[in-house]
Design a protein around this motif. Structure first.
Motif, PDB file in Angstrom:
ATOM      1  N   GLY A   9      55.613  60.626  40.327  1.00 33.25           N
ATOM      2  CA  GLY A   9      56.798  61.441  40.614  1.00 33.25           C
ATOM      3  C   GLY A   9      57.437  61.941  39.347  1.00 33.25           C
ATOM      4  N   ARG A  10      58.765  62.129  39.411  1.00 31.25           N
ATOM      5  CA  ARG A  10      59.436  62.856  38.324  1.00 31.25           C
ATOM      6  C   ARG A  10      59.376  62.135  36.979  1.00 31.25           C
ATOM      7  NH1 ARG A  10      64.230  64.599  40.701  1.00 31.25           N
ATOM      8  NH2 ARG A  10      63.838  63.539  42.647  1.00 31.25           N
ATOM      9  N   ILE A  11      59.356  60.786  36.992  1.00 24.93           N
ATOM     10  CA  ILE A  11      59.306  60.080  35.705  1.00 24.93           C
ATOM     11  C   ILE A  11      57.984  60.363  34.986  1.00 24.93           C
ATOM     12  CG2 ILE A  11      59.304  57.826  34.566  1.00 24.93           C
ATOM     13  CD1 ILE A  11      61.248  56.781  36.473  1.00 24.93           C
ATOM     14  N   THR A 114      72.135  52.912  51.986  1.00 32.83           N
ATOM     15  CA  THR A 114      71.560  53.031  50.643  1.00 32.83           C
ATOM     16  C   THR A 114      70.189  52.394  50.535  1.00 32.83           C
ATOM     17  OG1 THR A 114      71.997  52.674  48.291  1.00 32.83           O
ATOM     18  CG2 THR A 114      72.572  50.869  49.762  1.00 32.83           C
ATOM     19  N   LYS A 115      69.472  52.868  49.506  1.00 33.29           N
ATOM     20  CA  LYS A 115      68.221  52.213  49.102  1.00 33.29           C
ATOM     21  C   LYS A 115      68.567  51.123  48.076  1.00 33.29           C
ATOM     22  CE  LYS A 115      64.887  54.719  46.401  1.00 33.29           C
ATOM     23  NZ  LYS A 115      64.064  55.952  46.369  1.00 33.29           N
ATOM     24  N   TYR A 116      69.787  51.227  47.499  1.00 39.08           N
ATOM     25  CA  TYR A 116      70.191  50.357  46.392  1.00 39.08           C
ATOM     26  C   TYR A 116      71.142  49.274  46.887  1.00 39.08           C
ATOM     27  CZ  TYR A 116      68.014  54.163  43.952  1.00 39.08           C
ATOM     28  OH  TYR A 116      67.103  55.098  43.540  1.00 39.08           O
ATOM     29  N   TYR A 137      65.240  53.961  53.039  1.00 43.45           N
ATOM     30  CA  TYR A 137      64.224  54.169  52.000  1.00 43.45           C
ATOM     31  C   TYR A 137      64.239  55.590  51.457  1.00 43.45           C
ATOM     32  CZ  TYR A 137      62.585  49.530  53.087  1.00 43.45           C
ATOM     33  OH  TYR A 137      62.529  48.164  53.254  1.00 43.45           O
ATOM     34  N   GLY A 138      65.096  56.452  52.007  1.00 39.37           N
ATOM     35  CA  GLY A 138      65.197  57.830  51.525  1.00 39.37           C
ATOM     36  C   GLY A 138      66.166  58.601  52.391  1.00 39.37           C
ATOM     37  N   ALA A 139      66.395  59.848  52.039  1.00 35.57           N
ATOM     38  CA  ALA A 139      67.271  60.738  52.806  1.00 35.57           C
ATOM     39  C   ALA A 139      68.620  60.093  53.148  1.00 35.57           C
ATOM     40  CB  ALA A 139      66.567  61.221  54.077  1.00 35.57           C
ATOM     41  N   MET A 140      69.173  59.380  52.169  1.00 37.19           N
ATOM     42  CA  MET A 140      70.466  58.710  52.368  1.00 37.19           C
ATOM     43  C   MET A 140      71.544  59.696  52.826  1.00 37.19           C
ATOM     44  SD  MET A 140      68.792  56.439  50.488  1.00 37.19           S
ATOM     45  CE  MET A 140      68.793  56.653  48.717  1.00 37.19           C
ATOM     46  N   GLU A 141      71.467  60.925  52.299  1.00 41.46           N
ATOM     47  CA  GLU A 141      72.504  61.935  52.565  1.00 41.46           C
ATOM     48  C   GLU A 141      72.689  62.215  54.051  1.00 41.46           C
ATOM     49  OE1 GLU A 141      70.057  62.257  50.315  1.00 41.46           O
ATOM     50  OE2 GLU A 141      70.998  62.615  48.363  1.00 41.46           O
ATOM     51  N   LEU A 142      71.655  61.891  54.820  1.00 41.61           N
ATOM     52  CA  LEU A 142      71.729  62.134  56.260  1.00 41.61           C
ATOM     53  C   LEU A 142      72.686  61.156  56.962  1.00 41.61           C
ATOM     54  CD1 LEU A 142      70.363  63.917  58.389  1.00 41.61           C
ATOM     55  CD2 LEU A 142      68.507  62.230  58.501  1.00 41.61           C
ATOM     56  N   VAL A 153      75.312  55.193  48.879  1.00 41.18           N
ATOM     57  CA  VAL A 153      75.144  54.966  47.443  1.00 41.18           C
ATOM     58  C   VAL A 153      73.776  55.542  47.119  1.00 41.18           C
ATOM     59  CG1 VAL A 153      74.732  53.227  45.671  1.00 41.18           C
ATOM     60  CG2 VAL A 153      76.659  52.972  47.233  1.00 41.18           C
ATOM     61  N   ASP A 154      73.767  56.581  46.290  1.00 40.45           N
ATOM     62  CA  ASP A 154      72.494  57.236  45.967  1.00 40.45           C
ATOM     63  C   ASP A 154      72.575  57.871  44.589  1.00 40.45           C
ATOM     64  OD1 ASP A 154      69.889  58.134  46.219  1.00 40.45           O
ATOM     65  OD2 ASP A 154      70.372  59.846  47.497  1.00 40.45           O
ATOM     66  N   LEU A 155      71.428  58.359  44.126  1.00 41.33           N
ATOM     67  CA  LEU A 155      71.357  59.026  42.837  1.00 41.33           C
ATOM     68  C   LEU A 155      71.840  60.458  42.978  1.00 41.33           C
ATOM     69  CD1 LEU A 155      67.844  57.742  41.762  1.00 41.33           C
ATOM     70  CD2 LEU A 155      70.092  56.841  41.081  1.00 41.33           C
ATOM     71  N   VAL A 156      72.563  60.901  41.960  1.00 43.57           N
ATOM     72  CA  VAL A 156      73.032  62.287  41.917  1.00 43.57           C
ATOM     73  C   VAL A 156      72.645  62.863  40.562  1.00 43.57           C
ATOM     74  CG1 VAL A 156      75.044  63.807  42.022  1.00 43.57           C
ATOM     75  CG2 VAL A 156      75.005  61.704  43.389  1.00 43.57           C
ATOM     76  N   ASP A 157      72.044  64.042  40.588  1.00 42.51           N
ATOM     77  CA  ASP A 157      71.755  64.718  39.314  1.00 42.51           C
ATOM     78  C   ASP A 157      72.556  66.009  39.265  1.00 42.51           C
ATOM     79  OD1 ASP A 157      70.715  65.680  36.961  1.00 42.51           O
ATOM     80  OD2 ASP A 157      68.824  66.313  37.844  1.00 42.51           O
ATOM     81  N   THR A 158      72.016  67.071  39.855  1.00 40.10           N
ATOM     82  CA  THR A 158      72.741  68.346  39.858  1.00 40.10           C
ATOM     83  C   THR A 158      73.884  68.353  40.867  1.00 40.10           C
ATOM     84  OG1 THR A 158      71.261  69.215  41.546  1.00 40.10           O
ATOM     85  CG2 THR A 158      70.641  69.606  39.236  1.00 40.10           C
ATOM     86  N   GLY A 159      73.812  67.496  41.869  1.00 43.25           N
ATOM     87  CA  GLY A 159      74.795  67.491  42.940  1.00 43.25           C
ATOM     88  C   GLY A 159      74.398  68.430  44.081  1.00 43.25           C
ATOM     89  N   ASN A 160      73.270  69.098  43.924  1.00 51.84           N
ATOM     90  CA  ASN A 160      72.840  70.072  44.944  1.00 51.84           C
ATOM     91  C   ASN A 160      72.574  69.425  46.300  1.00 51.84           C
ATOM     92  OD1 ASN A 160      73.035  72.146  43.146  1.00 51.84           O
ATOM     93  ND2 ASN A 160      70.843  72.164  42.605  1.00 51.84           N
ATOM     94  N   THR A 161      71.985  68.233  46.278  1.00 49.07           N
ATOM     95  CA  THR A 161      71.656  67.581  47.564  1.00 49.07           C
ATOM     96  C   THR A 161      72.937  67.196  48.296  1.00 49.07           C
ATOM     97  OG1 THR A 161      69.672  66.723  46.500  1.00 49.07           O
ATOM     98  CG2 THR A 161      70.222  65.808  48.651  1.00 49.07           C
ATOM     99  N   LEU A 162      73.921  66.683  47.552  1.00 49.62           N
ATOM    100  CA  LEU A 162      75.206  66.351  48.182  1.00 49.62           C
ATOM    101  C   LEU A 162      75.820  67.620  48.783  1.00 49.62           C
ATOM    102  CD1 LEU A 162      77.010  63.869  45.720  1.00 49.62           C
ATOM    103  CD2 LEU A 162      75.710  63.356  47.793  1.00 49.62           C
TER     104      LEU A 162
HETATM  105  C1  PRP Z   1      66.870  62.245  44.635  1.00 49.48           C
HETATM  106  C2  PRP Z   1      68.093  61.473  45.105  1.00 49.48           C
HETATM  107  C3  PRP Z   1      68.982  62.565  45.684  1.00 49.48           C
HETATM  108  C4  PRP Z   1      68.624  63.762  44.822  1.00 49.48           C
HETATM  109  C5  PRP Z   1      69.730  64.019  43.859  1.00 49.48           C
HETATM  110  O1  PRP Z   1      66.067  62.525  45.724  1.00 49.48           O
HETATM  111  O2  PRP Z   1      67.757  60.474  46.040  1.00 49.48           O
HETATM  112  O3  PRP Z   1      68.703  62.807  47.035  1.00 49.48           O
HETATM  113  O4  PRP Z   1      67.426  63.453  44.108  1.00 49.48           O
HETATM  114  O5  PRP Z   1      69.441  65.085  43.000  1.00 49.48           O
HETATM  115  P1  PRP Z   1      70.421  66.337  42.907  1.00 49.48           P
HETATM  116  O6  PRP Z   1      71.794  65.828  42.669  1.00 49.48           O
HETATM  117  O7  PRP Z   1      69.897  67.121  41.729  1.00 49.48           O
HETATM  118  O8  PRP Z   1      70.321  67.114  44.163  1.00 49.48           O
HETATM  119  P2  PRP Z   1      64.547  63.020  45.568  1.00 49.48           P
HETATM  120  O9  PRP Z   1      64.531  64.475  45.241  1.00 49.48           O
HETATM  121  O10 PRP Z   1      63.843  62.137  44.613  1.00 49.48           O
HETATM  122  O11 PRP Z   1      63.996  62.834  47.021  1.00 49.48           O
HETATM  123  P3  PRP Z   1      63.426  61.505  47.725  1.00 49.48           P
HETATM  124  O12 PRP Z   1      63.486  60.381  46.746  1.00 49.48           O
HETATM  125  O13 PRP Z   1      64.328  61.283  48.910  1.00 49.48           O
HETATM  126  O14 PRP Z   1      62.044  61.863  48.095  1.00 49.48           O
END
Ligand code: PRP
Ligand code: ATP
Ligand code: MG
Length: 205
Positions: A9-11, A114-116, A137-142, A153-162
């Motif tokens: 994946g991304r790493i 959360t996954k965490y 295990y994923g799609a926490m935002e749902l 509780v999830d990872l945020v980078d750009t904030g686009n998914t939120l």
């Molecule tokens: C990760 C994380 C968020 C998203 C945040 O998901 O779980 O949903 O990135 O990034 P953003 O703030 O830039 O939108 P990922 O894309 O890895 O999807 P997945 O792990 O659910 O497959």
């Protein structure tokens, strides 16, 4: 022989150039193959590419000498048998609490998806808040959208998914980046070799 565990994946995309600069390269055909143990340009260095959350497991048990994993994954796994030696400053993001904009977060027991699980429990415990944690295990935002939880509780980078799911960040739990981890026993037995590779990786960060 040295075995390095990498997260797919991304790493991986950001790790390969770091290893390359340190003198360890993996051919395109090797990367595109379905093999799980990849050869490198060096006879005595092999790479295994596994799921992010499995990296500390392989390193802890000595199945890999060192590995690269996100701090989020390391916090969940715990530090048993593992030395965290280097912050690689890649795959940076933030572990955050997020919810719907109008969500009441002052309830006596908050439902957190959360996954965490470990990081979430520790965070809310420190805040003195009672929580019921729902492991996903994923799609926490749902979860808040469909009423499964009050917040996530999830990872945020750009904030686009939120944003795309009408959620807002509420609190920062921890800044995240990828770390180089080493099996603690291997760090003693293969000290010189491992030290040398860490030095080479560090030089090129
Ligand atoms: C990760 C994380 C968020 C998203 C945040 O998901 O779980 O949903 O990135 O990034 P953003 O703030 O830039 O939108 P990922 O894309 O890895 O999807 P997945 O792990 O659910 O497959
Ligand atoms: P899997 O798909 O196997 O469940 P994963 O979703 O954790 O694993 P990745 O999305 O590749 O796999 O994430 C790997 C690591 O990259 C995470 O542990 C975290 O440290 C970091 N990471 C995850 N999402 C982001 C992001 N949106 N921006 C930056 N770094 C991220
Ligand atoms: Mg992901």
């Amino acid at each position: 022989m040295l075995t390095i565990a990498l997260s797919k994946g991304r790493i991986l995309d950001q790790t390969l150039p770091l290893l390359e600069k340190a003198g360890i390269s993996i051919s395109k055909s090797e990367l595109e193959s379905r093999k799980l143990i990849l050869d490198t340009n060096l006879n005595d260095v092999k790479v295994i590419v596994i799921r992010a959350s499995d990296v500390p497991v392989f390193v802890q048990h000595g199945a890999a000498d060192f590995g690269i994993a996100g701090k989020d994954v390391l916090l969940e796994h715990g530090a048993n048998g593992i030395f965290e030696l280097l912050d690689l400053n890649i795959s940076k993001c933030r572990l955050m609490v997020a919810s719907k904009k109008d969500q009441d977060l002052n309830k006596s027991t908050l439902k957190v998806a959360t996954k965490y699980v470990k990081s979430a429990k520790e965070y809310f415990y420190r805040q003195g808040k009672q929580v019921e944690v729902i492991k996903l295990y994923g799609a926490m935002e749902l979860a808040p959208i469909v009423g499964l939880s009050d917040c996530i509780v999830d990872l945020v980078d750009t904030g686009n998914t939120l944003k795309a799911n009408n959620l807002v960040p509420i609190a920062l739990i921890q800044k995240i980046s990828s770390r180089l981890i080493v099996n603690s026993a291997a760090f003693n037995t293969k000290h010189k070799e491992i030290k040398l590779w860490i030095q080479k990786i560090k030089q090129n960060l």
